[in-house]
Design a protein around this motif. Structure first.
Motif, short mmCIF file in Angstrom:
data_model
loop_
_atom_site.label_atom_id
_atom_site.label_comp_id
_atom_site.label_asym_id
_atom_site.label_seq_id
_atom_site.Cartn_x
_atom_site.Cartn_y
_atom_site.Cartn_z
N GLN A 1 -6.46 7.46 -4.88
CA GLN A 1 -6.94 6.09 -4.72
C GLN A 1 -5.78 5.12 -4.87
O GLN A 1 -4.91 5.30 -5.69
N VAL A 2 -5.82 4.07 -4.06
CA VAL A 2 -4.85 2.99 -4.15
C VAL A 2 -5.62 1.69 -4.28
O VAL A 2 -6.53 1.42 -3.50
N HIS A 3 -5.26 0.90 -5.27
CA HIS A 3 -5.88 -0.40 -5.47
C HIS A 3 -4.89 -1.48 -5.07
O HIS A 3 -3.75 -1.49 -5.56
N LEU A 4 -5.30 -2.38 -4.18
CA LEU A 4 -4.42 -3.41 -3.65
C LEU A 4 -4.87 -4.80 -4.08
O LEU A 4 -6.07 -5.10 -4.01
N VAL A 5 -3.92 -5.62 -4.47
CA VAL A 5 -4.23 -7.00 -4.86
C VAL A 5 -3.24 -7.93 -4.15
O VAL A 5 -2.03 -7.82 -4.36
N GLU A 6 -3.79 -8.85 -3.35
CA GLU A 6 -2.96 -9.84 -2.67
C GLU A 6 -2.80 -11.09 -3.52
O GLU A 6 -3.70 -11.43 -4.31
N SER A 7 -1.70 -11.77 -3.34
CA SER A 7 -1.47 -13.05 -4.01
C SER A 7 -0.49 -13.85 -3.18
O SER A 7 0.13 -13.32 -2.24
N ALA B 1 -3.54 -3.82 3.64
CA ALA B 1 -4.22 -2.53 3.73
C ALA B 1 -3.17 -1.42 3.70
O ALA B 1 -2.04 -1.62 4.15
N ALA B 2 -3.56 -0.27 3.20
CA ALA B 2 -2.64 0.85 3.08
C ALA B 2 -3.27 2.12 3.62
O ALA B 2 -4.48 2.34 3.50
N GLN B 3 -2.41 2.94 4.21
CA GLN B 3 -2.86 4.22 4.75
C GLN B 3 -1.75 5.24 4.56
O GLN B 3 -0.58 4.95 4.88
N ALA B 4 -2.11 6.41 4.06
CA ALA B 4 -1.14 7.49 3.92
C ALA B 4 -0.82 8.00 5.31
O ALA B 4 -1.60 8.77 5.88
#
Length: 122
Positions: free
Chosen positions: A1-7, A97-100
Motif C-alpha cells: 500500500q502507498v498513501h499519498l498526500v498532496e500539498s 497518483a502512483a503505480q508500480a
C-alpha cells in the motif's frame, strides 16, 4: 500500500508560480511511476505530467509543456510539480497518483491522493 498526500496548492495571480508536493508513505516510493492529474469544475479529470520510477524520463500534456516541471526526491519520498506562468485555465484540483511500473506514463494508477486546490486569478 502507498498513501499519498498532496500539498502546496493555493490562490495565485496569473503569471505566478506554485510548487505542489506529493508525499508518499508505505512501500518504497522509488519503485513507482508517479503522475499528476487535474480536474476543473464540471470537467473530467485529465492527465498533466508523469515521471518514471527512477526519474529518468518525464511526460507532459501539451498545454503545460515549458511551464510545468515534474521531479522526484526519493530520499524524501516526494514528487514535485513546479508550475510557472500559471493561467486561469490551470485552475483545478490537482491529484497525484502512483503505480508500480517501469513505464513513464502507466495506463492506470492504483494509488491516489486526496487532491489540492489550485486557483489562478486573472
Amino acid at each position: 500500500q502507498v498513501h499519498l498526500v498532496e500539498s502546496g496548492g493555493g490562490l495565485v495571480q496569473a503569471g505566478g508560480s506554485l510548487r505542489l508536493s506529493c508525499a508518499a508513505s508505505g512501500r518504497t516510493f522509488g519503485d513507482y511511476a508517479v503522475g499528476w492529474f487535474r480536474q476543473a469544475p464540471g470537467k473530467e479529470r485529465i492527465f498533466v505530467a508523469s515521471i518514471s520510477w527512477n526519474g529518468g524520463s518525464t511526460y507532459y500534456t501539451d498545454s503545460v509543456k515549458g511551464r510545468f516541471t515534474i521531479s522526484r526526491d526519493d530520499a524524501k519520498n516526494t514528487v514535485y510539480l513546479q508550475m510557472n506562468s500559471l493561467e486561469p485555465e490551470d485552475t483545478a484540483v490537482y491529484y497525484c497518483a502512483a503505480q508500480a511500473s517501469r513505464a513513464t506514463k502507466p495506463n492506470f494508477y492504483d494509488y491516489w491522493g486526496q487532491g489540492t486546490q489550485v486557483t489562478v486569478s486573472s
